[in-house]
Motif scaffolding. Structure first.
Motif, PDB file in Angstrom:
ATOM      1  N   LEU A 153      -7.310  -1.268   1.437  1.00  0.00           N
ATOM      2  CA  LEU A 153      -7.405  -2.311   2.457  1.00  0.00           C
ATOM      3  C   LEU A 153      -8.409  -1.919   3.528  1.00  0.00           C
ATOM      4  CD1 LEU A 153      -6.452  -4.972   3.691  1.00  0.00           C
ATOM      5  CD2 LEU A 153      -4.575  -3.716   4.798  1.00  0.00           C
ATOM      6  N   LYS A 154      -8.426  -0.651   3.894  1.00  0.00           N
ATOM      7  CA  LYS A 154      -9.350  -0.189   4.930  1.00  0.00           C
ATOM      8  C   LYS A 154     -10.804  -0.279   4.463  1.00  0.00           C
ATOM      9  CE  LYS A 154      -6.018   2.864   7.230  1.00  0.00           C
ATOM     10  NZ  LYS A 154      -6.064   2.218   8.561  1.00  0.00           N
ATOM     11  N   LEU A 155     -11.050  -0.019   3.178  1.00  0.00           N
ATOM     12  CA  LEU A 155     -12.398  -0.193   2.637  1.00  0.00           C
ATOM     13  C   LEU A 155     -12.772  -1.676   2.583  1.00  0.00           C
ATOM     14  CD1 LEU A 155     -12.290   2.459  -0.205  1.00  0.00           C
ATOM     15  CD2 LEU A 155     -14.112   2.311   1.507  1.00  0.00           C
ATOM     16  N   LYS A 156     -11.821  -2.492   2.177  1.00  0.00           N
ATOM     17  CA  LYS A 156     -12.050  -3.937   2.079  1.00  0.00           C
ATOM     18  C   LYS A 156     -12.413  -4.540   3.424  1.00  0.00           C
ATOM     19  CE  LYS A 156      -9.573  -8.194   0.829  1.00  0.00           C
ATOM     20  NZ  LYS A 156      -8.299  -8.734   0.276  1.00  0.00           N
ATOM     21  N   THR A 157     -11.740  -4.115   4.477  1.00  0.00           N
ATOM     22  CA  THR A 157     -11.976  -4.670   5.808  1.00  0.00           C
ATOM     23  C   THR A 157     -13.107  -3.977   6.554  1.00  0.00           C
ATOM     24  OG1 THR A 157     -10.298  -3.206   6.775  1.00  0.00           O
ATOM     25  CG2 THR A 157      -9.567  -5.387   6.030  1.00  0.00           C
ATOM     26  N   GLY A 158     -13.626  -2.881   5.995  1.00  0.00           N
ATOM     27  CA  GLY A 158     -14.702  -2.158   6.661  1.00  0.00           C
ATOM     28  C   GLY A 158     -14.226  -1.229   7.745  1.00  0.00           C
ATOM     29  N   GLU A 159     -12.932  -0.963   7.761  1.00  0.00           N
ATOM     30  CA  GLU A 159     -12.396  -0.031   8.757  1.00  0.00           C
ATOM     31  C   GLU A 159     -12.836   1.394   8.452  1.00  0.00           C
ATOM     32  OE1 GLU A 159      -8.039   1.386  10.522  1.00  0.00           O
ATOM     33  OE2 GLU A 159      -8.201  -0.469   9.379  1.00  0.00           O
ATOM     34  N   VAL A 160     -13.057   1.691   7.164  1.00  0.00           N
ATOM     35  CA  VAL A 160     -13.650   2.955   6.737  1.00  0.00           C
ATOM     36  C   VAL A 160     -14.816   2.621   5.807  1.00  0.00           C
ATOM     37  CG1 VAL A 160     -11.533   4.309   6.960  1.00  0.00           C
ATOM     38  CG2 VAL A 160     -12.033   3.158   4.794  1.00  0.00           C
ATOM     39  N   THR A 214      -5.758   6.930 -12.020  1.00  0.00           N
ATOM     40  CA  THR A 214      -4.755   6.271 -11.190  1.00  0.00           C
ATOM     41  C   THR A 214      -5.345   5.317 -10.146  1.00  0.00           C
ATOM     42  OG1 THR A 214      -4.757   8.277  -9.824  1.00  0.00           O
ATOM     43  CG2 THR A 214      -2.979   8.036 -11.413  1.00  0.00           C
ATOM     44  N   MET A 215      -6.673   5.198 -10.105  1.00  0.00           N
ATOM     45  CA  MET A 215      -7.279   4.355  -9.080  1.00  0.00           C
ATOM     46  C   MET A 215      -8.160   3.238  -9.643  1.00  0.00           C
ATOM     47  SD  MET A 215      -8.436   7.177  -6.230  1.00  0.00           S
ATOM     48  CE  MET A 215      -7.277   8.351  -5.530  1.00  0.00           C
ATOM     49  N   SER A 216      -8.320   3.189 -10.962  1.00  0.00           N
ATOM     50  CA  SER A 216      -9.282   2.247 -11.539  1.00  0.00           C
ATOM     51  C   SER A 216      -8.928   0.795 -11.258  1.00  0.00           C
ATOM     52  CB  SER A 216      -9.409   2.467 -13.046  1.00  0.00           C
ATOM     53  OG  SER A 216      -8.170   2.279 -13.686  1.00  0.00           O
ATOM     54  N   GLU A 217      -7.644   0.460 -11.278  1.00  0.00           N
ATOM     55  CA  GLU A 217      -7.249  -0.931 -11.070  1.00  0.00           C
ATOM     56  C   GLU A 217      -7.654  -1.413  -9.676  1.00  0.00           C
ATOM     57  OE1 GLU A 217      -3.314  -3.866 -11.284  1.00  0.00           O
ATOM     58  OE2 GLU A 217      -3.108  -1.724 -11.713  1.00  0.00           O
ATOM     59  N   LYS A 218      -7.335  -0.620  -8.648  1.00  0.00           N
ATOM     60  CA  LYS A 218      -7.692  -1.011  -7.273  1.00  0.00           C
ATOM     61  C   LYS A 218      -9.209  -0.996  -7.087  1.00  0.00           C
ATOM     62  CE  LYS A 218      -3.517  -1.576  -5.667  1.00  0.00           C
ATOM     63  NZ  LYS A 218      -2.881  -0.747  -4.670  1.00  0.00           N
ATOM     64  N   PHE A 219      -9.857   0.013  -7.645  1.00  0.00           N
ATOM     65  CA  PHE A 219     -11.314   0.112  -7.546  1.00  0.00           C
ATOM     66  C   PHE A 219     -11.974  -1.112  -8.175  1.00  0.00           C
ATOM     67  CE2 PHE A 219     -15.356   1.243  -9.516  1.00  0.00           C
ATOM     68  CZ  PHE A 219     -16.049   1.852  -8.485  1.00  0.00           C
ATOM     69  N   ASN A 220     -11.596  -1.430  -9.406  1.00  0.00           N
ATOM     70  CA  ASN A 220     -12.220  -2.551 -10.112  1.00  0.00           C
ATOM     71  C   ASN A 220     -11.956  -3.881  -9.418  1.00  0.00           C
ATOM     72  OD1 ASN A 220     -13.277  -0.888 -12.117  1.00  0.00           O
ATOM     73  ND2 ASN A 220     -11.460  -1.061 -13.395  1.00  0.00           N
ATOM     74  N   LYS A 221     -10.778  -4.017  -8.830  1.00  0.00           N
ATOM     75  CA  LYS A 221     -10.447  -5.254  -8.134  1.00  0.00           C
ATOM     76  C   LYS A 221     -11.344  -5.455  -6.920  1.00  0.00           C
ATOM     77  CE  LYS A 221      -6.572  -7.784  -6.054  1.00  0.00           C
ATOM     78  NZ  LYS A 221      -5.124  -7.747  -5.737  1.00  0.00           N
ATOM     79  N   LEU A 222     -11.535  -4.401  -6.126  1.00  0.00           N
ATOM     80  CA  LEU A 222     -12.376  -4.524  -4.932  1.00  0.00           C
ATOM     81  C   LEU A 222     -13.845  -4.722  -5.297  1.00  0.00           C
ATOM     82  CD1 LEU A 222     -11.030  -1.923  -2.328  1.00  0.00           C
ATOM     83  CD2 LEU A 222     -10.578  -4.365  -2.480  1.00  0.00           C
ATOM     84  N   VAL A 223     -14.339  -3.902  -6.227  1.00  0.00           N
ATOM     85  CA  VAL A 223     -15.754  -3.998  -6.612  1.00  0.00           C
ATOM     86  C   VAL A 223     -16.022  -5.328  -7.316  1.00  0.00           C
ATOM     87  CG1 VAL A 223     -17.560  -2.998  -8.057  1.00  0.00           C
ATOM     88  CG2 VAL A 223     -16.090  -1.503  -6.696  1.00  0.00           C
ATOM     89  N   GLY A 273     -14.512  -8.074  -6.923  1.00  0.00           N
ATOM     90  CA  GLY A 273     -14.406  -9.164  -5.966  1.00  0.00           C
ATOM     91  C   GLY A 273     -15.413  -9.096  -4.843  1.00  0.00           C
ATOM     92  N   ASN A 274     -16.411  -8.207  -4.986  1.00  0.00           N
ATOM     93  CA  ASN A 274     -17.448  -8.020  -3.965  1.00  0.00           C
ATOM     94  C   ASN A 274     -16.862  -7.664  -2.606  1.00  0.00           C
ATOM     95  OD1 ASN A 274     -19.644  -8.686  -5.745  1.00  0.00           O
ATOM     96  ND2 ASN A 274     -19.087 -10.843  -5.521  1.00  0.00           N
ATOM     97  N   GLN A 275     -15.771  -6.900  -2.638  1.00  0.00           N
ATOM     98  CA  GLN A 275     -15.108  -6.470  -1.409  1.00  0.00           C
ATOM     99  C   GLN A 275     -15.345  -4.994  -1.114  1.00  0.00           C
ATOM    100  OE1 GLN A 275     -11.242  -7.760  -2.767  1.00  0.00           O
ATOM    101  NE2 GLN A 275     -11.319  -9.590  -1.488  1.00  0.00           N
TER     102      GLN A 275
END
Length: 314
Positions: free
Chosen positions: A67-74, A84-93, A95-97
Motif C-alpha cells: 500500500l505504501k508503494l502504491k500511494t507513493g509513501e515509500v 511469497t511476494m509475486s502476487e502482490k508485486f504482479n498486481k501493483l505492476v 495495474g500501473n500502481q
C-alpha cells in the motif's frame, strides 16, 4: 535516518553528476526485517546519496509495503521474492500502481527446510509425505503430538498449506528473523529434529548442510484455483517456486521524479553469492547493517561503479 556526510564524500569523490538530484525531496528506501534486504537497502541508499540525492530509510513490514508503494509513501524496494511476494508485486505492476525495476542475477527459493542430520531420523526426506509421517518427531512446546514448524515473522501461507495437504503440523511463528537461527543452532547442537523456514540466498547454507522439503510442484494456479493440484478443495496445496526471481520495484513517481536514481536501481544487481556474503557479515560476524554496507561499498568499488548510469555523470 540520515546518511553520514563524511562517508558520502568518500564514495562520491571520483564522480561528478549532472543535474542530480532532479527533485530535492528525499528518496524513501524500504527497510524490511531480514538481513540481506536491510544491507542491500543501505548499499543502494548510500550510492544514490553519493550522487546527490537525499535518502530516508523507511522501516516497513513486508505486509504493509504494498500500500505504501502504491500511494507513493515509500519509493524503493530492493528485494522482492517470487516465492511469497509475486502476487502482490504482479498486481501493483500490472495495474500501473508501481514499477518493475529489474531482476537480480540471484535465483531464489524459500520454503520449509531441515538440517541434513534429520534424514537419519526421518527416512524418506525430503519428500513432504515422509515428513508428515514423522510429524511426532518434531513435536515441541504446545504442539502436543503434532509436529512444530518454526516459521518466520513474515506473512506466509503456511497454515493454508498445512490444511490443504492434511499435514499433522502446527505453525510456531517467531517474533523476529534472527530467532530462526537461534532455534536452528539450539537444535543442531543436540542433533534434535527441526523443520523451519529458510531461504536461499542466505548465509545459513554456508554453515549448515540441509535441504528444502519437496512439496508438490508450484504453479500459479495453486494459489488461486482450489480445483488445481492434489487437493481439489483448497488452494496452496503446493510448495513455493524453485529457482525463483528476485526483483526490485519502485513507486510510479520514481522514474520521472528521480530518473538517475531509478536507472541506478535498475542496474543494482546481486548474485546468490554476493547476497550470502553480506548476510554472513551480519549474522555470523555480528556486523551491523550499516557496517556491512560500508564494507561492501569499500570492497567492491569496481562492481558498483558499473551501476552508475553514464548519462547521469558530468
Amino acid at each position: 535516518m540520515k546518511l553520514k556526510t563524511a562517508f558520502c564524500f568518500v564514495i562520491a569523490s571520483n564522480f561528478s553528476f549532472a543535474a542530480v538530484p532532479e527533485d530535492s525531496n528525499p528518496v524513501k528506501v524500504i527497510i524490511n526485517n531480514w538481513t540481506s534486504q536491510a544491507v542491500l537497502a543501505n548499499i543502494y541508499g548510500r550510492l544514490i546519496n553519493s550522487m546527490g540525492y537525499k535518502v530516508e530509510y523507511a522501516p516497513v513490514k513486508s505486509s504493509a509495503q504494498w500500500l505504501k508503494l502504491k500511494t507513493g509513501e515509500v519509493d524503493v524496494q530492493v528485494e522482492v521474492w517470487e516465492g511469497t511476494m509475486s502476487e502482490k508485486f504482479n498486481k501493483l505492476v500490472g495495474g500501473n500502481q508501481a514499477l518493475d525495476a529489474g531482476t537480480h542475477d540471484a535465483k531464489t527459493r524459500e520454503d520449509w527446510w531441515y538440517p541434513e542430520y534429520v534424514e537419519e531420523q526421518c527416512p524418506g526426506l525430503p519428500d513432504w509425505q515422509a515428513l508428515n509421517k514423522c510429524a511426532s518427531l518434531f513435536a515441541g512446546g504446545k504442539t502436543k503430538n503434532k509436529g512444530r514448524y518454526v516459521a518466520g515473522p513474515w506473512e506466509k501461507p503456511d497454515r493454508a498449506r498445512i490444511r490443504a495437504l492434511g499435514m499433522n503440523f502446527v505453525v510456531d511463528k517467531v517474533k523476529k528473523g534472527d530467532d530462526l537461527w537461534v532455534a536452528l543452532k539450539k537444535a543442531a547442537e543436540k542433533k534434535q529434529p527441526i523443520v523451519l523456514f529458510n531461504w536461499t540466498p542466505n548465509w545459513v547454507e554456508a554453515k549448515y548442510k540441509g535441504k528444502f522439503v519437496e512439496f508438490p510442484e508450484y504453479a500459479p494456479e495453486c494459489e488461486k484455483k482450489s480445483a488445481w493440484g492434489v487437493n481439489p478443495n483448497f488452494t496452496f496445496d503446493c510448495g513455493n517456486p524453485k529457482g525463483g526471481w528476485l526483483k526490485k520495484m519502485t513507486s510510479v513517481k520514481m522514474k520521472s521524479k528521480w530518473p538517475c536514481a531509478y536507472k541506478l536501481v535498475n542496474n543494482f544487481n546481486f548474485s546468490n553469492e554476493m547476497i550470502a556474503e553480506v548476510a554472513a557479515w551480519v549474522d555470523v560476524d555480528n556486523m551491523s547493517h550499516n557496517e556491512a554496507a560500508d564494507k561492501w561499498i569499500k570492497q567492491y568499488e569496481e562492481k558498483w561503479k558499473t551501476w552508475i548510469p553514464q548519462e547521469c555523470t558530468a
